[in-house]
Design a protein around this motif. Structure first.
Motif, PDB file in Angstrom:
ATOM      1  N   ILE A 140      36.562  23.052  49.617  1.00 16.64           N
ATOM      2  CA  ILE A 140      35.917  23.323  48.332  1.00 16.64           C
ATOM      3  C   ILE A 140      34.494  23.836  48.547  1.00 16.64           C
ATOM      4  CG2 ILE A 140      34.968  21.004  47.924  1.00 16.64           C
ATOM      5  CD1 ILE A 140      36.558  23.364  45.308  1.00 16.64           C
ATOM      6  N   LEU A 141      33.843  23.377  49.604  1.00 12.05           N
ATOM      7  CA  LEU A 141      32.511  23.914  49.917  1.00 12.05           C
ATOM      8  C   LEU A 141      32.621  25.395  50.257  1.00 12.05           C
ATOM      9  CD1 LEU A 141      29.487  23.673  50.490  1.00 12.05           C
ATOM     10  CD2 LEU A 141      30.070  22.966  52.824  1.00 12.05           C
ATOM     11  N   GLY A 142      33.643  25.746  51.045  1.00  5.93           N
ATOM     12  CA  GLY A 142      33.845  27.141  51.414  1.00  5.93           C
ATOM     13  C   GLY A 142      34.093  28.011  50.196  1.00  5.93           C
ATOM     14  N   ILE A 143      34.925  27.527  49.267  1.00  3.05           N
ATOM     15  CA  ILE A 143      35.193  28.290  48.036  1.00  3.05           C
ATOM     16  C   ILE A 143      33.908  28.442  47.224  1.00  3.05           C
ATOM     17  CG2 ILE A 143      36.417  28.266  45.825  1.00  3.05           C
ATOM     18  CD1 ILE A 143      38.742  26.911  47.215  1.00  3.05           C
ATOM     19  N   SER A 144      33.110  27.396  47.169  1.00  4.69           N
ATOM     20  CA  SER A 144      31.849  27.446  46.416  1.00  4.69           C
ATOM     21  C   SER A 144      30.925  28.532  46.958  1.00  4.69           C
ATOM     22  CB  SER A 144      31.142  26.087  46.476  1.00  4.69           C
ATOM     23  OG  SER A 144      31.928  25.064  45.911  1.00  4.69           O
ATOM     24  N   LEU A 145      30.750  28.532  48.272  1.00  2.00           N
ATOM     25  CA  LEU A 145      29.849  29.520  48.892  1.00  2.00           C
ATOM     26  C   LEU A 145      30.394  30.937  48.758  1.00  2.00           C
ATOM     27  CD1 LEU A 145      28.720  27.629  52.122  1.00  2.00           C
ATOM     28  CD2 LEU A 145      27.406  28.030  50.042  1.00  2.00           C
ATOM     29  N   LYS A 146      31.702  31.100  48.922  1.00  2.00           N
ATOM     30  CA  LYS A 146      32.296  32.429  48.794  1.00  2.00           C
ATOM     31  C   LYS A 146      32.201  32.935  47.361  1.00  2.00           C
ATOM     32  CE  LYS A 146      35.376  31.894  52.759  1.00  2.00           C
ATOM     33  NZ  LYS A 146      36.753  31.671  53.248  1.00  2.00           N
ATOM     34  N   THR A 147      32.405  32.037  46.405  1.00  2.00           N
ATOM     35  CA  THR A 147      32.282  32.422  44.995  1.00  2.00           C
ATOM     36  C   THR A 147      30.879  32.939  44.694  1.00  2.00           C
ATOM     37  OG1 THR A 147      33.927  30.780  44.314  1.00  2.00           O
ATOM     38  CG2 THR A 147      32.460  31.621  42.604  1.00  2.00           C
ATOM     39  N   LEU A 148      29.877  32.205  45.141  1.00  2.00           N
ATOM     40  CA  LEU A 148      28.497  32.595  44.871  1.00  2.00           C
ATOM     41  C   LEU A 148      28.120  33.876  45.606  1.00  2.00           C
ATOM     42  CD1 LEU A 148      26.808  29.074  44.910  1.00  2.00           C
ATOM     43  CD2 LEU A 148      27.095  30.585  42.933  1.00  2.00           C
ATOM     44  N   GLN A 149      28.639  34.072  46.809  1.00  2.00           N
ATOM     45  CA  GLN A 149      28.369  35.318  47.519  1.00  2.00           C
ATOM     46  C   GLN A 149      28.964  36.511  46.775  1.00  2.00           C
ATOM     47  OE1 GLN A 149      28.452  35.186  52.091  1.00  2.00           O
ATOM     48  NE2 GLN A 149      29.660  33.406  51.529  1.00  2.00           N
ATOM     49  N   GLU A 150      30.184  36.339  46.292  1.00  4.15           N
ATOM     50  CA  GLU A 150      30.824  37.433  45.561  1.00  4.15           C
ATOM     51  C   GLU A 150      30.092  37.724  44.255  1.00  4.15           C
ATOM     52  OE1 GLU A 150      35.432  37.092  47.135  1.00  4.15           O
ATOM     53  OE2 GLU A 150      34.830  35.928  45.383  1.00  4.15           O
ATOM     54  N   ILE A 151      29.608  36.680  43.598  1.00  8.94           N
ATOM     55  CA  ILE A 151      28.829  36.881  42.376  1.00  8.94           C
ATOM     56  C   ILE A 151      27.531  37.611  42.691  1.00  8.94           C
ATOM     57  CG2 ILE A 151      27.501  35.677  40.594  1.00  8.94           C
ATOM     58  CD1 ILE A 151      29.738  33.565  40.562  1.00  8.94           C
ATOM     59  N   SER A 152      26.878  37.234  43.774  1.00  8.45           N
ATOM     60  CA  SER A 152      25.632  37.918  44.147  1.00  8.45           C
ATOM     61  C   SER A 152      25.884  39.400  44.365  1.00  8.45           C
ATOM     62  CB  SER A 152      25.026  37.283  45.410  1.00  8.45           C
ATOM     63  OG  SER A 152      25.727  37.654  46.584  1.00  8.45           O
ATOM     64  N   MET A 153      26.997  39.733  45.016  1.00 12.41           N
ATOM     65  CA  MET A 153      27.325  41.132  45.268  1.00 12.41           C
ATOM     66  C   MET A 153      27.684  41.866  43.984  1.00 12.41           C
ATOM     67  SD  MET A 153      29.302  41.205  48.960  1.00 12.41           S
ATOM     68  CE  MET A 153      30.372  39.807  48.708  1.00 12.41           C
ATOM     69  N   SER A 154      28.289  41.148  43.018  1.00 12.92           N
ATOM     70  CA  SER A 154      28.660  41.794  41.761  1.00 12.92           C
ATOM     71  C   SER A 154      27.436  42.192  40.949  1.00 12.92           C
ATOM     72  CB  SER A 154      29.563  40.872  40.930  1.00 12.92           C
ATOM     73  OG  SER A 154      28.856  39.776  40.413  1.00 12.92           O
ATOM     74  N   TYR A 155      26.275  41.607  41.272  1.00  8.85           N
ATOM     75  CA  TYR A 155      25.019  42.002  40.627  1.00  8.85           C
ATOM     76  C   TYR A 155      24.152  42.847  41.562  1.00  8.85           C
ATOM     77  CZ  TYR A 155      26.257  39.083  36.709  1.00  8.85           C
ATOM     78  OH  TYR A 155      26.920  38.559  35.611  1.00  8.85           O
ATOM     79  N   GLY A 156      24.749  43.260  42.687  1.00  8.16           N
ATOM     80  CA  GLY A 156      24.072  44.206  43.574  1.00  8.16           C
ATOM     81  C   GLY A 156      23.174  43.597  44.624  1.00  8.16           C
ATOM     82  N   TYR A 157      23.342  42.298  44.917  1.00  5.42           N
ATOM     83  CA  TYR A 157      22.532  41.635  45.930  1.00  5.42           C
ATOM     84  C   TYR A 157      23.379  41.357  47.173  1.00  5.42           C
ATOM     85  CZ  TYR A 157      19.265  40.956  42.071  1.00  5.42           C
ATOM     86  OH  TYR A 157      18.418  41.168  41.013  1.00  5.42           O
ATOM     87  N   ASP A 158      22.789  41.484  48.330  1.00  5.07           N
ATOM     88  CA  ASP A 158      23.511  41.401  49.595  1.00  5.07           C
ATOM     89  C   ASP A 158      23.332  40.026  50.253  1.00  5.07           C
ATOM     90  OD1 ASP A 158      24.747  41.747  52.005  1.00  5.07           O
ATOM     91  OD2 ASP A 158      23.503  43.425  52.678  1.00  5.07           O
ATOM     92  N   PRO A 159      24.394  39.189  50.300  1.00  6.16           N
ATOM     93  CA  PRO A 159      24.272  37.854  50.903  1.00  6.16           C
ATOM     94  C   PRO A 159      24.110  37.872  52.418  1.00  6.16           C
ATOM     95  CG  PRO A 159      26.539  38.276  50.299  1.00  6.16           C
ATOM     96  CD  PRO A 159      25.730  39.413  49.740  1.00  6.16           C
ATOM     97  N   ASN A 160      24.170  39.070  53.025  1.00  5.37           N
ATOM     98  CA  ASN A 160      23.862  39.156  54.451  1.00  5.37           C
ATOM     99  C   ASN A 160      22.378  38.890  54.702  1.00  5.37           C
ATOM    100  OD1 ASN A 160      26.341  40.075  55.993  1.00  5.37           O
ATOM    101  ND2 ASN A 160      26.331  41.551  54.325  1.00  5.37           N
ATOM    102  N   GLU A 161      21.567  39.043  53.673  1.00  5.39           N
ATOM    103  CA  GLU A 161      20.137  38.784  53.787  1.00  5.39           C
ATOM    104  C   GLU A 161      19.864  37.293  53.605  1.00  5.39           C
ATOM    105  OE1 GLU A 161      18.054  41.216  51.002  1.00  5.39           O
ATOM    106  OE2 GLU A 161      18.939  43.079  51.708  1.00  5.39           O
TER     107      GLU A 161
END
Length: 274
Positions: A140-161
């Motif tokens: 569930i932690l993994g899903i949480s982090l992946k969800t937030l990363q995908e949301i960040s990208m959907s607003y144009g922000y790069d979670p690689n940073e």
């Protein structure tokens, strides 16, 4: 392929977010439960469950620094925008220029999809109660982090940073914080991108002391997972808890990233008009 939103439209979006922020002052039923003294949870929860939660928090520390095993690529998000824009071979950089409404649409799809995955997982790991709970916690932690990363990208922000990974952890913390904690996080993030301020450095410094920063997440997460320990009954509760957790986390990420993008556009508009 640029946003043609007016200032009035952006302010309308911002007004909706401000209403959401105000609504956060009313804690949900389970959040009220999770504010019970943590020593009660200590007495009821076996030590190896605490250890598993501690290991999950260690994973968060690793994620902040390097992205760890949770870092994802941008291809799936780009494909979502390609489908909606009916174009191919788009670059990630074009996302930041899309209308807020389109970003919201993609973000809502992500939250819905991830919540369904979490619900299925919670039901599956709820079968064995206590014994399968240790499997569910890192998942569930993994899903949480992946969800937030995908949301960040959907607003144009790069979670690689690293800057974005810090923001993502603050979103995760926000979803599990009490009223005082939510207010403090909103103040921290309100000037996250201001170049003239040092607030971003302060936020990174705070998150580097993540054992203290994530205490509220541990308490909330631990209490909810405690009731999943009952065999068979844990199927129903596990699916409900996992789904609601991802929906709460996803909503927090969507609103906080959406607000950030809106504020950037408003500030850019002001600088162009001055």
């Amino acid at each position: 392929m640029t946003s043609e939103e007016t200032r009035e439209q952006l302010l309308l979006h911002l007004k909706e977010i401000q209403k959401w922020e105000k609504d956060q002052k009313g804690l949900w039923f389970w959040e009220r439960f999770s504010r019970l003294p943590f020593k009660i949870l200590d007495r009821l929860t076996p030590q190896f469950i605490h250890q598993k939660i501690g290991q999950a928090l260690d994973e968060i520390g690793s994620y902040i620094q390097t992205g760890g095993k949770y870092l994802i690529n941008e291809k799936s998000i780009i494909k979502r925008f390609e489908k909606k824009l009916k174009q191919e071979n788009l670059e990630f950089s074009i996302i930041s220029n899309q209308p807020i409404a389109l970003m919201d649409e993609v973000s809502d799809e992500i939250i819905s999809s991830r919540a369904k995955i979490a619900m299925t997982q919670g039901a599956t790991t709820g079968i064995g109660g206590l014994f399968t709970l240790t499997i569910d916690i890192p998942l569930i932690l993994g899903i949480s982090l992946k969800t937030l990363q995908e949301i960040s990208m959907s607003y144009g922000y790069d979670p690689n940073e690293k800057k974005e990974r810090v923001f993502i952890i603050k979103c995760l913390q926000f979803a599990s914080s009490d009223i005082v904690g939510k207010r403090a996080i909103l103040e921290e993030l309100s000037a996250y991108d201001y170049p003239e301020g040092n607030l971003n450095k302060q936020t990174i410094s705070q998150v580097q002391g993540w054992l203290e920063v994530m205490a509220s997440y541990r308490d909330n997460f631990g209490w909810k997972k405690l009731l999943q320990m009952i065999p068979i009954a844990g199927i129903l509760f596990g699916s409900f808890v996992n789904k609601s957790m991802i929906e709460d986390i996803g909503e927090a990420g969507k609103m906080l990233y959406k607000k950030r993008r809106i504020m950037e556009r408003l500030m850019k508009g002001e600088s162009l008009s001055s």
